[in-house]
Design a protein around this motif. Sequence first.
Motif, PDB file in Angstrom:
ATOM      1  N   UNK A 203       0.181   6.835  -1.599  1.00  0.00           N
ATOM      2  CA  UNK A 203      -0.201   5.904  -2.587  1.00  0.00           C
ATOM      3  C   UNK A 203       0.093   4.570  -2.927  1.00  0.00           C
ATOM      4  N   UNK A 204       1.311   4.252  -2.438  1.00  0.00           N
ATOM      5  CA  UNK A 204       1.533   2.849  -2.325  1.00  0.00           C
ATOM      6  C   UNK A 204       1.064   2.136  -1.389  1.00  0.00           C
ATOM      7  N   UNK A 205       0.891   2.683  -0.262  1.00  0.00           N
ATOM      8  CA  UNK A 205       0.377   2.072   0.903  1.00  0.00           C
ATOM      9  C   UNK A 205      -1.091   1.693   0.831  1.00  0.00           C
ATOM     10  N   UNK A 206      -1.702   2.677   0.223  1.00  0.00           N
ATOM     11  CA  UNK A 206      -3.269   2.861  -0.090  1.00  0.00           C
ATOM     12  C   UNK A 206      -3.402   1.427  -0.935  1.00  0.00           C
ATOM     13  N   UNK A 207      -2.672   1.099  -2.085  1.00  0.00           N
ATOM     14  CA  UNK A 207      -2.938  -0.057  -2.823  1.00  0.00           C
ATOM     15  C   UNK A 207      -2.760  -1.260  -2.086  1.00  0.00           C
ATOM     16  N   UNK A 208      -1.763  -1.214  -1.254  1.00  0.00           N
ATOM     17  CA  UNK A 208      -1.398  -2.373  -0.250  1.00  0.00           C
ATOM     18  C   UNK A 208      -2.637  -2.687   0.588  1.00  0.00           C
ATOM     19  N   UNK A 209      -3.077  -1.590   1.089  1.00  0.00           N
ATOM     20  CA  UNK A 209      -4.484  -1.738   2.058  1.00  0.00           C
ATOM     21  C   UNK A 209      -5.381  -2.269   1.317  1.00  0.00           C
TER      22      UNK A 209
END
Length: 247
Positions: A203-209
């Motif tokens: 979820x955190x990486x999706x936000x970063x992407x």
Amino acid sequence: MADGDAGQLQVGLLGPLSVRRGGRNLDLGPVRRQAVLVALVLRAGHRVTHEDLLDDIWGDHPPSTGVRVLPSHVYALRQTLETEAVQRAGVIRSGKGWYSFDDQETRLDTEELAARSGRAHETRASAGPAAALALFGEALALFRGEPLAGLPGRYTNSVRRQLQEQWHTLRRGRLECLVLLGRSAEALEELAELTASRPLDEGLLALQIRVLSTSGRQAEALDAFHGLRGRLREEHGAEPGEELRGL
């Protein structure tokens, strides 16, 4: 944490353990004694057996003196915590094979954290990210460092992990508000720090992407995705979830 009522016991868990009464910091002694207090305070009103306390704090390496080590710690805590007003009833009560923390006036900073966190999430849902952004910041401001820093024991470690997870959730909520408000540039550096500390948090990486992509940094976004995919395959034999694959 504000001083509140002069006689009120105030316990701070959102950093090194802090206990105050009447605006004065109380000296609780060695770290295992502090861990005994935490194990009792967080189960206030419940009887905690001697065996549970030993397991909470000493785990697989109990003291050679067994349960006989506990009375000395509890006696010292009583001497530190009790005032003339509460000595008759006692802050820490005891019976055959158990102790119980029973000061109903005690205030925990985790209670204020729960209230502020709840307001932040509710405000975001009802009024949007602009209204919630400052509230997330106010909740995060309660943290004074690593929760219960330096205190030993299984129970304390479990509490620490739970509080750290709340801290991460609040940080993510604040960053999501920034992104929704079109302030992605302000979120990028903190997102990079968070994803580095939680490299498998999809979820955190999706936000970063999303932030990298909307900032015109598609190559970095793809690198971040492929980095996660490699870690998931290597460590868990799995693929990224649907949200990330869609991104």
